[in-house]
Structures are given as C-alpha cells and as structure tokens.
Design an enzyme around this catalytic site. Structure first.
Site, PDB file in Angstrom:
ATOM      1  N   ASP A  60     -11.136   3.337   4.486  1.00 29.66           N
ATOM      2  CA  ASP A  60     -11.538   1.930   4.389  1.00 29.66           C
ATOM      3  C   ASP A  60     -13.058   1.783   4.306  1.00 29.66           C
ATOM      4  OD1 ASP A  60      -9.790  -0.249   4.270  1.00 29.66           O
ATOM      5  OD2 ASP A  60      -9.099   0.061   6.329  1.00 29.66           O
TER       6      ASP A  60
ATOM      7  N   LYS B 142       0.841  -1.207   0.000  1.00 28.41           N
ATOM      8  CA  LYS B 142       0.000   0.000   0.000  1.00 28.41           C
ATOM      9  C   LYS B 142       0.871   1.251   0.000  1.00 28.41           C
ATOM     10  CE  LYS B 142      -3.831  -2.151   2.426  1.00 28.41           C
ATOM     11  NZ  LYS B 142      -4.346  -2.581   3.719  1.00 28.41           N
TER      12      LYS B 142
ATOM     13  N   GLN C 205      -4.777  -1.409   9.692  1.00 30.11           N
ATOM     14  CA  GLN C 205      -4.764  -2.747   9.095  1.00 30.11           C
ATOM     15  C   GLN C 205      -5.410  -3.763  10.046  1.00 30.11           C
ATOM     16  OE1 GLN C 205      -3.776  -3.509   5.943  1.00 30.11           O
ATOM     17  NE2 GLN C 205      -4.311  -5.654   6.271  1.00 30.11           N
TER      18      GLN C 205
HETATM   19  N1  GUN Z   1      -7.496  -6.638   6.268  1.00 29.85           N
HETATM   20  C1  GUN Z   1      -7.969  -7.358   5.213  1.00 29.85           C
HETATM   21  N2  GUN Z   1      -8.546  -6.542   4.306  1.00 29.85           N
HETATM   22  C2  GUN Z   1      -8.465  -5.292   4.802  1.00 29.85           C
HETATM   23  C3  GUN Z   1      -8.879  -4.021   4.309  1.00 29.85           C
HETATM   24  O1  GUN Z   1      -9.472  -3.871   3.235  1.00 29.85           O
HETATM   25  N3  GUN Z   1      -8.577  -2.962   5.122  1.00 29.85           N
HETATM   26  C4  GUN Z   1      -7.951  -3.104   6.320  1.00 29.85           C
HETATM   27  N4  GUN Z   1      -7.755  -2.013   7.031  1.00 29.85           N
HETATM   28  N5  GUN Z   1      -7.561  -4.267   6.796  1.00 29.85           N
HETATM   29  C5  GUN Z   1      -7.806  -5.353   6.036  1.00 29.85           C
END
Ligand code: GUN
Length: 295
Positions: free
Chosen positions: A121, A54, A98
């Site tokens: 998110d 990311k 995350q």
């Molecule tokens: N863990 C798995 N998928 C995601 C996501 O799309 N965002 C976040 N923050 N954590 C995740």
C-alpha cells in the site's frame, strides 16, 4: 469543448495484463506463486466489496491470496501479532490492511508494524519518506495505489507533465499527500487545497491538472475548472438516486456532466480511478515479490 473520457477500465486492464506477464515470469523463475495477504477487520460493507474485488483480480492474474477476515473486536495487540506472523511468512510477499480500522485500533501503529518490503500500500512511514525524498528511493519504494493509478492515467493524457500546475483537493495520507509528492517529482507546480483553504475555486481555476480527493459528492462544478484542464476524480460517494429515491448510486467529487463540457479530459465514476487502484496494488505486489527474491 467536450472532454475526452479517460477510461480507467481500459487502462487498468492494460496494467493487469502487464502485471500478469510479470507474474508468469516470476513463477517461471522461482517456481512459486506471488502471494498477497489481505487483512480485513469488521464488517464495513464498502471494505468487504473492495477486499473481495482485490482477491478476485489477484487470483485472475495467477497470484495467491490469503484473506484474513477478523472480528471488529480484535485487539490492537492481536492485530500486531497477525502482522508479525505475515511479516515472517516467507510465502507472503505483500500485506494489505484494509482501512479504515475500528476506532479502538491505531492505524498508524498497525501500518508501521508491516515490514516495509511487504508494504504494497506504500503507507509505512519508511515508504512515505522514500517517496518524499524521490529519485532512486522513490523507484525502490512502494507508491500508494490510488495516487499511482491517477498518475498512470494522467500520463495517458499529458505525456510530459513538466511545468504543469497541478491542484489537488484533499490532503489525506492515502491520496492527497502522496499525489502531491508524485507530481512534484514530475516537476509539476503543485498546490494542495483543503477544507480550511480560503476561496478554493480561485485556486482550482488555475489548474492544468485537477485531482479531486475529498469525498464530497459533486463538489467540483464547471466554475471551479479552467477550460482545457485534465480532471481526475478520486471520489467514490454513495448517494440517493434522484430518479428513484429507493435506490442509491455512485458519484464522484466532480459534477461530471457539468465539468465534461469544459475540461480537455476527465475520469468517470465509476470506471475511472477505482479499477486503477486495484491494478496498481497488483503491480506493487509483483514488484515486492521480485525484490524479495532477487538476491
Ligand atoms: N481504504 C481506502 N483506500 C484504501 C487503500 O488504498 N488501501 C487500504 N489498505 N485501505 C484503503
């Protein structure tokens, strides 16, 4: 029939290129770079890889990235304090925590501590509610990145989704539920099936659109799928490589080789939904940056 491959790498590159143009416009207008703050707690190897990817992709399109890497033992209160510091930091436009978080931390408390205007998110209860109401509220809110990526891929195969029967396997807050909301908004007939559903195959076989998001390797076989369906595989499962047991490999929730024989279109794993999730995160971040600066 052999399915068309819906190439997530190509579509994600298009989304990133569009987002890069938006970033350039933003920098031209406001003379600052948009900024994403990424919070990672603990040492989950998959999460570490996602966070690194990311950050790299965001930097590539001209965004600033702040990585906040925290020890597994951080307390819930310390994490809340970090979130409020990021909420109050004018430079930070988007905040991503995350998931999963360690068990001693309540994820819902942390997510709802994020200012909804920085919740790139789309997991905050306010954004979830706006997405569920739909219409203008959906346009103004943040749609979770994985379902948004799936939706953009689907639109490439089926420009008009009206009246299609979409079956979603999985009811998570991250994928299954928001995916159902998005497709309802497009006037699909939506069915969600899950671990307690009886005779899942009888339902999935009716799907014009099948989205698999359960995290069970290769569970979806050709006999679960209607010939001519469009199949989106959200699963990313690490399994033993049958050809070399000392190695692992990534597979989806869908048995790709089997299902590709009868589907109209299908996403591969890797190279399908994965790259789209990150591209959509960047798209949400520039949207956040503009909305915080447009007065
Ligand atoms: N863990 C798995 N998928 C995601 C996501 O799309 N965002 C976040 N923050 N954590 C995740």
């Amino acid at each position: 029939m052999t399915a068309t491959i819906i190439d997530g790498k190509i579509i994600a590159a298009e989304v990133r290129a569009e987002t890069k143009q938006e970033v350039e416009k933003f920098v031209g207008l406001y003379k600052i770079n948009p900024c994403l703050a990424v919070v990672l707690v603990g040492e989950n190897p998959a999460s570490q890889v996602y966070v690194r990817t990311k950050s790299k992709m965001a930097k590539e399109i001209g965004m600033d990235v702040e990585d906040h890497i925290k020890d597994t033992n951080i307390s819930e209160q310390e994490l809340i304090d970090l979130i409020s510091q990021l909420n109050n930091d004018k430079k930070v436009n988007g905040i991503l925590v995350q998931l999963p978080l360690p068990e001693h931390i309540d994820s819902r408390v942390i997510i709802d501590a994020i200012d909804p205007i920085k919740d790139v998110d789309g997991f905050h209860a306010l954004n979830v509610g706006r997405n569920s109401i739909g219409g203008d509220l959906l346009k103004k809110s943040f749609v979770p990145c994985t379902p948004l990526g799936c939706y953009l891929m689907l639109k490439k195969s089926i420009p008009n989704l009206v009246g299609m029967h979409a079956v979603i396997i999985g009811r998570s807050n991250i994928v299954g539920k928001p995916m159902a909301q998005l497709l309802l908004e497009e006037s699909c007939t939506v069915t969600t099936v899950h671990s307690k559903t009886k005779d899942i195959e009888a339902i999935t076989k009716q799907a014009d659109i099948l989205v698999a998001a359960v995290g069970r390797p290769l569970i979806v076989k050709a006999n679960w799928v209607k010939p001519g369906a469009v199949v989106i595989d959200v699963g990313i499962n690490r399994v033993e490589n049958p050809e070399d047991k000392s190695k692992t490999m990534l597979v989806g929730d869908v048995d790709y080789t089997d299902v590709a024989r009868i589907a109209a279109a299908i996403t591969p794993v890797p190279g399908g939904v994965g790259p789209m999730t990150i591209a959509c995160l960047l798209r949400n971040t520039i949207k956040a940056a503009f909305s915080q600066n447009q007065k």
